[in-house]
Write a protein that holds these residues in place. Structure first.
Motif, PDB file in Angstrom:
ATOM      1  N   SER A 198     -11.252-106.099 -43.649  1.00 26.50           N
ATOM      2  CA  SER A 198      -9.892-105.608 -43.820  1.00 26.50           C
ATOM      3  C   SER A 198      -9.470-105.962 -45.236  1.00 26.50           C
ATOM      4  CB  SER A 198      -8.967-106.272 -42.802  1.00 26.50           C
ATOM      5  OG  SER A 198      -7.658-105.839 -42.973  1.00 26.50           O
ATOM      6  N   ASN A 218      -8.837-114.240 -42.396  1.00 26.44           N
ATOM      7  CA  ASN A 218      -9.929-113.983 -41.457  1.00 26.44           C
ATOM      8  C   ASN A 218     -11.309-114.092 -42.092  1.00 26.44           C
ATOM      9  OD1 ASN A 218     -10.070-111.690 -43.002  1.00 26.44           O
ATOM     10  ND2 ASN A 218      -9.739-110.245 -41.352  1.00 26.44           N
ATOM     11  N   PRO A 278      -5.013-110.458 -38.629  1.00 30.16           N
ATOM     12  CA  PRO A 278      -4.541-110.123 -39.980  1.00 30.16           C
ATOM     13  C   PRO A 278      -5.227-111.002 -41.016  1.00 30.16           C
ATOM     14  CG  PRO A 278      -2.873-111.370 -38.795  1.00 30.16           C
ATOM     15  CD  PRO A 278      -3.967-111.079 -37.811  1.00 30.16           C
ATOM     16  N   ALA A 336      -7.570-107.184 -48.167  1.00 32.60           N
ATOM     17  CA  ALA A 336      -6.384-108.029 -48.300  1.00 32.60           C
ATOM     18  C   ALA A 336      -6.262-108.527 -49.729  1.00 32.60           C
ATOM     19  CB  ALA A 336      -6.451-109.209 -47.346  1.00 32.60           C
ATOM     20  N   SER A 377       1.049-110.170 -43.571  1.00 32.58           N
ATOM     21  CA  SER A 377       0.775-109.396 -42.351  1.00 32.58           C
ATOM     22  C   SER A 377       0.923-110.296 -41.123  1.00 32.58           C
ATOM     23  CB  SER A 377      -0.642-108.807 -42.380  1.00 32.58           C
ATOM     24  OG  SER A 377      -0.830-107.982 -43.495  1.00 32.58           O
ATOM     25  N   GLU A 378       0.365-111.499 -41.218  1.00 32.37           N
ATOM     26  CA  GLU A 378       0.474-112.465 -40.128  1.00 32.37           C
ATOM     27  C   GLU A 378       1.950-112.783 -39.840  1.00 32.37           C
ATOM     28  OE1 GLU A 378      -1.754-116.547 -39.245  1.00 32.37           O
ATOM     29  OE2 GLU A 378      -0.236-116.727 -40.832  1.00 32.37           O
ATOM     30  N   VAL A 385      -0.033-102.613 -45.376  1.00 32.74           N
ATOM     31  CA  VAL A 385       1.108-103.530 -45.373  1.00 32.74           C
ATOM     32  C   VAL A 385       1.527-103.750 -46.821  1.00 32.74           C
ATOM     33  CG1 VAL A 385       1.898-105.859 -44.785  1.00 32.74           C
ATOM     34  CG2 VAL A 385       0.301-104.655 -43.268  1.00 32.74           C
ATOM     35  N   LEU A 431      -6.234-105.135 -37.767  1.00 34.98           N
ATOM     36  CA  LEU A 431      -5.164-105.768 -38.515  1.00 34.98           C
ATOM     37  C   LEU A 431      -4.156-106.441 -37.577  1.00 34.98           C
ATOM     38  CD1 LEU A 431      -3.632-104.609 -41.747  1.00 34.98           C
ATOM     39  CD2 LEU A 431      -2.091-105.347 -39.969  1.00 34.98           C
ATOM     40  N   PHE A 432      -3.884-105.818 -36.447  1.00 30.52           N
ATOM     41  CA  PHE A 432      -2.949-106.412 -35.496  1.00 30.52           C
ATOM     42  C   PHE A 432      -3.560-107.624 -34.792  1.00 30.52           C
ATOM     43  CE2 PHE A 432      -0.363-102.889 -36.370  1.00 30.52           C
ATOM     44  CZ  PHE A 432       0.860-103.035 -35.742  1.00 30.52           C
ATOM     45  N   HIS A 438      -4.020-111.083 -44.405  1.00 31.52           N
ATOM     46  CA  HIS A 438      -3.034-111.531 -45.383  1.00 31.52           C
ATOM     47  C   HIS A 438      -1.922-112.318 -44.691  1.00 31.52           C
ATOM     48  CE1 HIS A 438      -0.052-111.477 -48.578  1.00 31.52           C
ATOM     49  NE2 HIS A 438      -1.075-111.248 -49.396  1.00 31.52           N
ATOM     50  N   LEU A 471       3.714-109.953 -37.976  1.00 34.65           N
ATOM     51  CA  LEU A 471       3.326-109.911 -36.564  1.00 34.65           C
ATOM     52  C   LEU A 471       3.947-111.061 -35.778  1.00 34.65           C
ATOM     53  CD1 LEU A 471      -0.370-108.861 -37.118  1.00 34.65           C
ATOM     54  CD2 LEU A 471       1.444-107.456 -36.116  1.00 34.65           C
ATOM     55  N   GLU A 502      -2.382-105.563 -47.739  1.00 33.42           N
ATOM     56  CA  GLU A 502      -3.480-105.460 -46.771  1.00 33.42           C
ATOM     57  C   GLU A 502      -3.606-104.022 -46.303  1.00 33.42           C
ATOM     58  OE1 GLU A 502      -5.337-107.547 -42.778  1.00 33.42           O
ATOM     59  OE2 GLU A 502      -3.448-108.296 -43.565  1.00 33.42           O
TER      60      GLU A 502
END
Length: 137
Positions: free
Chosen positions: A124, A133, A59, A126, A64-65, A40, A55-56, A61, A68, A48
């Motif tokens: 993940s 997370n 997330p 970030a 990213s959130e 991302v 990630l989906f 970062h 989505l 990220e």
């Protein structure tokens, strides 16, 4: 349907030639259906990197959130899609700390003061001072 045909062709060539495939897209549905790993980007910077399902689902970062949350299917019944206030910083007007700090709903003083790096210790990767997370100590 043309997009689906092109994606099918690219994926078939990828398997046939045993090669990697890099897609640059704003279409998260394409990412979810075709990619294994995703990077991302925000303001020209990787924020990220991770496996698509993780990630989906979770997330790390805030950007990213936000991406989505802006998917129309996630906003069913809402009057408006979820957005971040403000604008993406330009090449010459970057904030001192995190590039997302002026727009981030979770911003703290450290975010404005230090430019975060990608953290190889997290599941993940970030670029965030306080990844979403991660457990807070």
């Amino acid at each position: 349907t043309i997009q689906a045909q092109i994606m099918d062709l690219l994926l078939a060539l990828q398997k046939e030639q045993d090669m990697g495939l890099v897609l640059i897209t704003h279409d998260l549905a394409v990412v979810a259906e075709t990619a294994q790993r995703v990077c991302v980007m925000y303001a020209g910077q990787a924020v990220e990197v991770g496996q698509v399902p993780q990630l989906f689902d979770i997330p790390a970062h805030p950007y990213s959130e936000a991406l989505l949350k802006a998917i129309p299917e996630h906003s069913l019944g809402a009057a408006r899609l979820s957005t971040l206030p403000g604008i993406v910083p330009g090449r010459y007007d970057r904030p001192q700390g995190c590039l997302l700090s002026p727009r981030c709903p979770y911003v703290q003083d450290n975010c404005r003061a230090q430019r975060p790096t990608l953290d190889p210790k997290s599941n993940s990767l970030a670029r965030c001072v306080y990844p979403l997370n991660q457990e807070v100590a």
